[in-house]
Motif scaffolding. Structure first.
Motif, short mmCIF file in Angstrom:
data_model
loop_
_atom_site.label_atom_id
_atom_site.label_comp_id
_atom_site.label_asym_id
_atom_site.label_seq_id
_atom_site.Cartn_x
_atom_site.Cartn_y
_atom_site.Cartn_z
N ARG A 1 0.83 -1.21 0.00
CA ARG A 1 0.00 0.00 0.00
C ARG A 1 0.87 1.26 0.00
O ARG A 1 0.59 2.21 -0.74
N ALA B 1 2.61 1.66 -3.42
CA ALA B 1 1.62 2.04 -4.44
C ALA B 1 1.23 3.50 -4.28
O ALA B 1 1.09 4.24 -5.28
N ASP B 2 1.05 3.94 -3.04
CA ASP B 2 0.69 5.33 -2.79
C ASP B 2 1.79 6.27 -3.26
O ASP B 2 1.52 7.32 -3.88
N MET C 1 3.95 5.63 -5.60
CA MET C 1 3.92 5.59 -7.06
C MET C 1 2.84 6.50 -7.61
O MET C 1 3.06 7.25 -8.57
N ASN C 2 1.67 6.44 -7.00
CA ASN C 2 0.55 7.24 -7.48
C ASN C 2 0.77 8.73 -7.28
O ASN C 2 0.16 9.56 -7.98
N GLN D 1 10.21 -0.01 -10.57
CA GLN D 1 9.31 -1.06 -10.10
C GLN D 1 9.73 -1.57 -8.73
O GLN D 1 10.86 -1.38 -8.30
N LYS E 1 -7.07 2.20 -6.94
CA LYS E 1 -5.93 2.80 -7.63
C LYS E 1 -4.60 2.24 -7.11
O LYS E 1 -3.61 2.19 -7.85
N ASP E 2 -4.58 1.82 -5.83
CA ASP E 2 -3.37 1.20 -5.30
C ASP E 2 -3.21 -0.22 -5.82
O ASP E 2 -2.11 -0.64 -6.23
N ARG F 1 -1.63 -1.06 -9.21
CA ARG F 1 -0.17 -1.12 -9.33
C ARG F 1 0.36 -2.56 -9.22
O ARG F 1 1.47 -2.85 -9.68
N THR G 1 1.70 -4.67 -12.31
CA THR G 1 2.25 -3.77 -13.33
C THR G 1 3.55 -3.14 -12.85
O THR G 1 4.60 -3.28 -13.47
N ASP G 2 3.48 -2.43 -11.73
CA ASP G 2 4.66 -1.78 -11.16
C ASP G 2 5.14 -2.44 -9.88
O ASP G 2 6.31 -2.31 -9.50
N ILE G 3 4.24 -3.13 -9.19
CA ILE G 3 4.59 -3.92 -8.02
C ILE G 3 4.46 -5.37 -8.44
O ILE G 3 3.34 -5.87 -8.66
#
Length: 268
Positions: free
Chosen positions: A77, A80-81, A83-84, A91, A115-116, A119, A122-124
């Motif tokens: 979390r 992801a936050d 990243m957003n 990554q 939205k988290d 990720r 894709t990125d995580i």
């Protein structure tokens, strides 16, 4: 200079210290995280150590017990936050066996904001590793191995650095001969020691599939380990744990002994 930063040292039900987890700080400043405890207390532990998430792109999760895996959802979390918000570059890679991978995917889907969770995948990235699988990372070569747990599937790992240093994490259960090639002659061995041998009738480590300081120390001596780190302990003797455990370990092992407290930093 490499550093081992201990985030937590306690067993699952510990209340006087955080659950066992740690990270390595490497010469280039990059960070490698292992496990994350049982809740969002991991965020505080990392904050206290001035952990820079942007320098951590790789993590290993040993198994799916609550005191190791629930904190990973908070790490996901948090990353992801970041990243957003455009505050995390690149990554984030999590290495674990198939059971943990499935758990993390399901828990993330059920608990994270949309939205988290977007990720994840894709990125995580959650990477399934198998017994004996080698993964070449920028700072070292990592080999994952099955510790042959009799409870829940659990993996440890061996890290081999370019300068020859061998760093082995045995997880939080007693040693199995299957791990010999990864643990023998290790420069650093991280092993659980649930309690002192004299307290075995009080804490009943064998019923929980854990070992005592005596057994962990005898193992390190047999394997020819240079440095032994003992953790994943009971928490009733926190005040004297370092001195007491070290004294017992010295009876059976002649290398360097480390019995860390939460947030201790060890130069490796």
């Amino acid at each position: 200079m490499r550093k081992l930063v201990i985030l937590g040292t306690g067993f699952a039900m510990a209340t006087k210290c955080f659950n066992t987890c740690f990270f390595l700080e490497l010469e280039d400043g990059s960070l490698f995280l292992t496990d994350a405890g049982g809740g969002n207390g991991i965020l505080r532990q990392l904050e206290v150590t001035n952990f820079d998430y942007n320098k951590c792109h790789h993590m290993f999760v040993t198994h799916g017990h609550t005191d190791h895996v629930l904190g990973v959802v908070w790490i996901i979390r948090k990353v992801a936050d970041l990243m957003n918000k455009g505050k995390f570059e690149g990554q984030f890679h999590i290495y674990c066996h198939d059971v943990v991978k499935d758990m993390l995917e399901k828990m993330s889907a059920m608990t994270l904001k949309k939205k988290d969770f977007a990720r994840v995948g894709t990125d995580i990235l959650l990477h399934e590793v198998t017994d004996g699988q080698r993964v070449d990372l920028p700072q070292f070569c990592m080999t994952a191995f099955d510790i042959m747990s009799t409870k829940a599937k659990q993996f440890g790992y061996e890290l081999k650095f370019a300068d020859g240093l061998k760093f082995t994490c045995l997880g939080d259960e007693p040693y199995n001969e299957h791990a010999r090639q990864y643990a023998e002659k290790a420069d650093w061995l991280l092993a659980e020691a649930f309690c002192q041998y004299k307290d075995r009738d009080v804490f009943k480590p064998y019923e929980k599939n854990h070992s005592t300081v005596k057994e962990a120390s005898e193992l390190a001596e047999e394997l020819g380990v240079k440095n032994l780190v003992l953790y994943h302990t009971e928490d009733k003797h926190i005040a004297t744990r370092k001195a007491d455990y070290t004294a017992e370990a010295k009876e059976y092992y002649h290398g360097n002994i480390f019995v860390p407290d939460d947030l201790d930093v060890i130069e490796i």
